[in-house]
Structure formats: structure tokens, C-alpha cells
Design a protein around this motif. Structure first.
Motif, PDB file in Angstrom:
ATOM      1  N   VAL A  86      10.888  78.880  51.921  1.00  0.00           N
ATOM      2  CA  VAL A  86      10.821  78.309  53.267  1.00  0.00           C
ATOM      3  C   VAL A  86      12.120  78.627  53.989  1.00  0.00           C
ATOM      4  CG1 VAL A  86      10.314  76.274  54.666  1.00  0.00           C
ATOM      5  CG2 VAL A  86       9.561  76.348  52.296  1.00  0.00           C
ATOM      6  N   GLY A  87      12.014  79.028  55.233  1.00  0.00           N
ATOM      7  CA  GLY A  87      13.192  79.218  56.065  1.00  0.00           C
ATOM      8  C   GLY A  87      13.603  80.670  56.203  1.00  0.00           C
ATOM      9  N   ASN A  88      14.179  80.995  57.377  1.00  0.00           N
ATOM     10  CA  ASN A  88      14.640  82.353  57.657  1.00  0.00           C
ATOM     11  C   ASN A  88      16.153  82.426  57.805  1.00  0.00           C
ATOM     12  OD1 ASN A  88      15.096  81.159  60.134  1.00  0.00           O
ATOM     13  ND2 ASN A  88      13.603  82.398  61.276  1.00  0.00           N
ATOM     14  N   GLY A  89      16.848  81.319  57.514  1.00  0.00           N
ATOM     15  CA  GLY A  89      18.302  81.324  57.595  1.00  0.00           C
ATOM     16  C   GLY A  89      18.853  81.121  58.983  1.00  0.00           C
ATOM     17  N   MET A  90      18.002  80.898  59.978  1.00  0.00           N
ATOM     18  CA  MET A  90      18.438  80.724  61.359  1.00  0.00           C
ATOM     19  C   MET A  90      18.291  79.258  61.781  1.00  0.00           C
ATOM     20  SD  MET A  90      19.193  83.863  61.965  1.00  0.00           S
ATOM     21  CE  MET A  90      19.455  83.884  63.745  1.00  0.00           C
ATOM     22  N   VAL A  91      19.147  78.823  62.697  1.00  0.00           N
ATOM     23  CA  VAL A  91      19.050  77.457  63.230  1.00  0.00           C
ATOM     24  C   VAL A  91      18.641  77.459  64.693  1.00  0.00           C
ATOM     25  CG1 VAL A  91      20.689  76.482  61.589  1.00  0.00           C
ATOM     26  CG2 VAL A  91      21.527  77.406  63.762  1.00  0.00           C
ATOM     27  N   SER A  92      18.381  78.627  65.246  1.00  0.00           N
ATOM     28  CA  SER A  92      17.898  78.714  66.627  1.00  0.00           C
ATOM     29  C   SER A  92      16.725  79.669  66.660  1.00  0.00           C
ATOM     30  CB  SER A  92      19.009  79.188  67.568  1.00  0.00           C
ATOM     31  OG  SER A  92      19.459  80.478  67.186  1.00  0.00           O
ATOM     32  N   GLY A  93      15.926  79.549  67.708  1.00  0.00           N
ATOM     33  CA  GLY A  93      14.744  80.379  67.832  1.00  0.00           C
ATOM     34  C   GLY A  93      13.481  79.565  67.625  1.00  0.00           C
ATOM     35  N   PRO A  94      12.320  80.218  67.631  1.00  0.00           N
ATOM     36  CA  PRO A  94      11.051  79.498  67.463  1.00  0.00           C
ATOM     37  C   PRO A  94      10.985  78.769  66.124  1.00  0.00           C
ATOM     38  CG  PRO A  94      10.696  81.759  68.203  1.00  0.00           C
ATOM     39  CD  PRO A  94      12.129  81.653  67.820  1.00  0.00           C
ATOM     40  N   ALA A 152       5.958  80.612  56.047  1.00  0.00           N
ATOM     41  CA  ALA A 152       7.060  79.668  55.882  1.00  0.00           C
ATOM     42  C   ALA A 152       8.401  80.377  55.806  1.00  0.00           C
ATOM     43  CB  ALA A 152       6.836  78.824  54.626  1.00  0.00           C
ATOM     44  N   THR A 153       8.426  81.588  55.277  1.00  0.00           N
ATOM     45  CA  THR A 153       9.684  82.320  55.151  1.00  0.00           C
ATOM     46  C   THR A 153      10.196  82.834  56.493  1.00  0.00           C
ATOM     47  OG1 THR A 153       8.373  84.271  54.570  1.00  0.00           O
ATOM     48  CG2 THR A 153       9.324  83.007  52.756  1.00  0.00           C
ATOM     49  N   SER A 154       9.378  82.746  57.528  1.00  0.00           N
ATOM     50  CA  SER A 154       9.815  83.151  58.876  1.00  0.00           C
ATOM     51  C   SER A 154      10.135  81.953  59.752  1.00  0.00           C
ATOM     52  CB  SER A 154       8.716  83.997  59.547  1.00  0.00           C
ATOM     53  OG  SER A 154       8.448  85.170  58.802  1.00  0.00           O
ATOM     54  N   ALA A 155      10.026  80.742  59.204  1.00  0.00           N
ATOM     55  CA  ALA A 155      10.219  79.525  59.998  1.00  0.00           C
ATOM     56  C   ALA A 155      11.695  79.179  60.126  1.00  0.00           C
ATOM     57  CB  ALA A 155       9.462  78.365  59.360  1.00  0.00           C
ATOM     58  N   ARG A 156      12.012  78.454  61.185  1.00  0.00           N
ATOM     59  CA  ARG A 156      13.379  77.983  61.411  1.00  0.00           C
ATOM     60  C   ARG A 156      13.521  76.554  60.914  1.00  0.00           C
ATOM     61  NH1 ARG A 156      15.395  74.908  65.591  1.00  0.00           N
ATOM     62  NH2 ARG A 156      13.605  75.346  66.947  1.00  0.00           N
ATOM     63  N   ASN A 189      16.140  68.880  62.719  1.00  0.00           N
ATOM     64  CA  ASN A 189      15.050  69.063  63.684  1.00  0.00           C
ATOM     65  C   ASN A 189      14.204  67.802  63.794  1.00  0.00           C
ATOM     66  OD1 ASN A 189      15.505  71.718  64.605  1.00  0.00           O
ATOM     67  ND2 ASN A 189      14.487  72.605  62.825  1.00  0.00           N
ATOM     68  N   HIS A 190      14.583  66.773  63.020  1.00  0.00           N
ATOM     69  CA  HIS A 190      13.926  65.461  63.059  1.00  0.00           C
ATOM     70  C   HIS A 190      12.423  65.581  62.799  1.00  0.00           C
ATOM     71  CE1 HIS A 190      17.793  64.349  64.622  1.00  0.00           C
ATOM     72  NE2 HIS A 190      17.638  65.187  65.636  1.00  0.00           N
TER      73      HIS A 190
END
Length: 261
Positions: free
Chosen positions: A75-83, A90-94, A117-118
Motif C-alpha cells: 500500500v502506498g506510493n511514497g508520496m504525501v501529495s497528489g490524488p 493500492a500501490t499507487s495510492a497516497r 489524512n484522517h
């Protein structure tokens, strides 16, 4: 002039026995002196140590390697901004401060606290991610309605009960909340003004609940961090003390958990 006695043929050098590492294999179980063996690991594991050993008169050179599991991002793409990436892989999610996870073996779903992101996110068995609870707006609200429309505040713990209920430590709201299979959210502990225990859980004043777990009997355990205690919500909705005295100190050990800070 000195005589040298005949002692017969020299003994053959001893062979070596090689043992495959756990989750791995070896090229040969036994090799003669002067030969080598090669080690490898099954898919999903990586060799730790040397891959080849030489045999010399019954002893293999060096230490036998081991096989360690590979690490993979789920899960996660390593980014905290963006869509946010809901509806996609899931690997493309922020994510932003993914602080806790829980896996439901019955459904195959993985739940993630997307704290800053609450939200609480959920990954389906096919790898698609969506939001289970929260709407990016920090705060409290929405009990009795759909969790995906409700407000959360830094959810920091999540657990899944055998009956499918998802429990969330809504830390910034000082509450423990539950989400039903139909997506409805409600508070199970916190929101009151009493620091006591042995009271209805909804009358309790929690302070920073974080880690949370639920057993097969429906007891919901959580760390009430800033109250320096571990509590449990019983199936009848009462708040009980499991460990801690409410005081910030260490020890003593080897006493009842409720008597040790």
C-alpha cells in the motif's frame, strides 16, 4: 642408511554433508573433498550470506547461508501529495502517516489507518484501495451515518472482529469507534467526562487511545495512552481496567497489572 616402513595407501579425504537452509535448497546433499556446493532460496526469499561453500576433508568453508523473506510494498506510493488513488491499485495510492494495519483473514481485506489524512483505508483482495471511514476533514461527527462521510481525527489504531466489525482508535477525538458491515459508524467508548473505570464506556473520558485489539468474545482492548492505562470495553458496554494505575511511573513488576504503573 635409514629404512622407511610401508604404511599402505593414504586414506581418502572425507566428504562433506550440506544442509539446505529453511525456505531454500542446496545443489548437493553430499560432496567429496575439493568440490563445492551452491545454495539458493525459493521465490519470495533472498539469500543471506555466501552462495557457495568448498569442501575440504569433511568441512565446508564458511558459514551456511540462510534465506530471509523479501519486503514488498502493498500500500502506498511514497508520496504525501497528489490524488488519493481510491478505486485504483493500492500501490499507487497516497497515504500520509500510515500508523496501523489490521488484516481480516475471513474477507482477505487489509485495513490501514491513514492518520494524517484522517481516514481509514481498506485494500481488497484484488489489490484495489478505497476509503472505509473519514473524509479528509479533521474533526468529529457523523455517528449513526456512513463512516465514509464521518469526520475522524488522526485515527491511529484499527482492529477487525470475527463478526466483521472494524474498531478504530480515533485518537484525536479521544474515542473508540466501530464500523459495521453496512458501513455505519458509532462510538463505543469515550465522549464522556469521567476518568473512572467500571462505568459505561460511553461515559468515560479517554485521552489519546492508540493501539487497539479485539478478541473472539467481543472484548475490545486499547491503550489509553495519556491516562497511562490499558482498558477493555466488555460486550455489555462497560469500561474495565486491564493494566496501569493512571500514574506516570515505571513498575513494579511481578504484581497485578492494575497495581503497576
Amino acid at each position: 642408511v635409514r629404512a622407511i616402513g610401508y604404511v599402505g595407501p593414504l586414506s581418502a579425504a572425507a566428504s562433506c554433508v550440506a544442509v539446505a537452509p529453511a525456505y531454500g535448497y542446496v545443489s548437493a546433499a553430499s560432496v567429496p573433498s575439493g568440490a563445492t556446493v551452491t545454495y539458493g532460496c525459493y521465490a519470495g526469499y533472498t539469500l543471506i550470506g555466501i552462495a557457495t561453500q568448498s569442501c575440504y576433508n569433511g568441512s565446508l568453508s564458511g558459514a551456511t547461508p540462510t534465506c530471509g523473506p523479501n519486503i514488498t510494498t502493498v500500500v502506498g506510493n511514497g508520496m504525501v501529495s497528489g490524488p488519493l488513488g481510491d478505486g485504483g491499485p493500492a500501490t499507487s495510492a497516497r497515504l500520509n502517516l500510515s500508523s496501523a494495519v489490521a488484516y481480516d483473514p475471513q474477507s482477505g481485506r487489509l485495513y490501514v489507518c491513514d492518520q494524517s489524512n484522517h481516514r481509514v483505508r481498506v485494500v481488497a483482495p484484488n489489490g484495489t484501495i478505497s476509503t472505509l471511514a473519514g473524509n479528509d476533514t479533521q474533526g468529529f461527527g457523523g455517528d449513526g451515518g456512513l463512516a465514509v462521510l464521518a469526520n475522524f481525527n488522526n485515527p491511529a489504531g484499527v482492529a477487525v472482529a470475527p463478526n466483521g466489525l472494524v474498531y478504530v482508535a480515533d485518537s484525536g477525538n479521544n474515542r473508540v469507534r466501530a464500523i459495521g458491515p453496512n458501513g455505519t459508524v458509532w462510538t463505543v467508548a469515550g465522549g464522556g467526562n469521567s476518568s473512572a473505570v467500571n462505568i459505561p464506556a460511553l461515559s468515560a473520558q479517554l485521552r489519546l487511545p492508540v493501539a487497539i485489539a479485539v478478541n473472539s468474545s467481543g472484548f475490545v482492548f486499547f491503550s489509553d495512552v495519556a491516562n497511562f492505562r490499558v482498558c477493555v470495553v466488555t460486550p455489555d458496554g462497560m469500561l474495565r481496567l486491564v493494566a496501569g494505575t493512571g500514574a506516570l511511573s515505571a513498575g513494579p513488576d511481578n504484581v497485578a497489572a492494575v497495581a503497576s504503573a
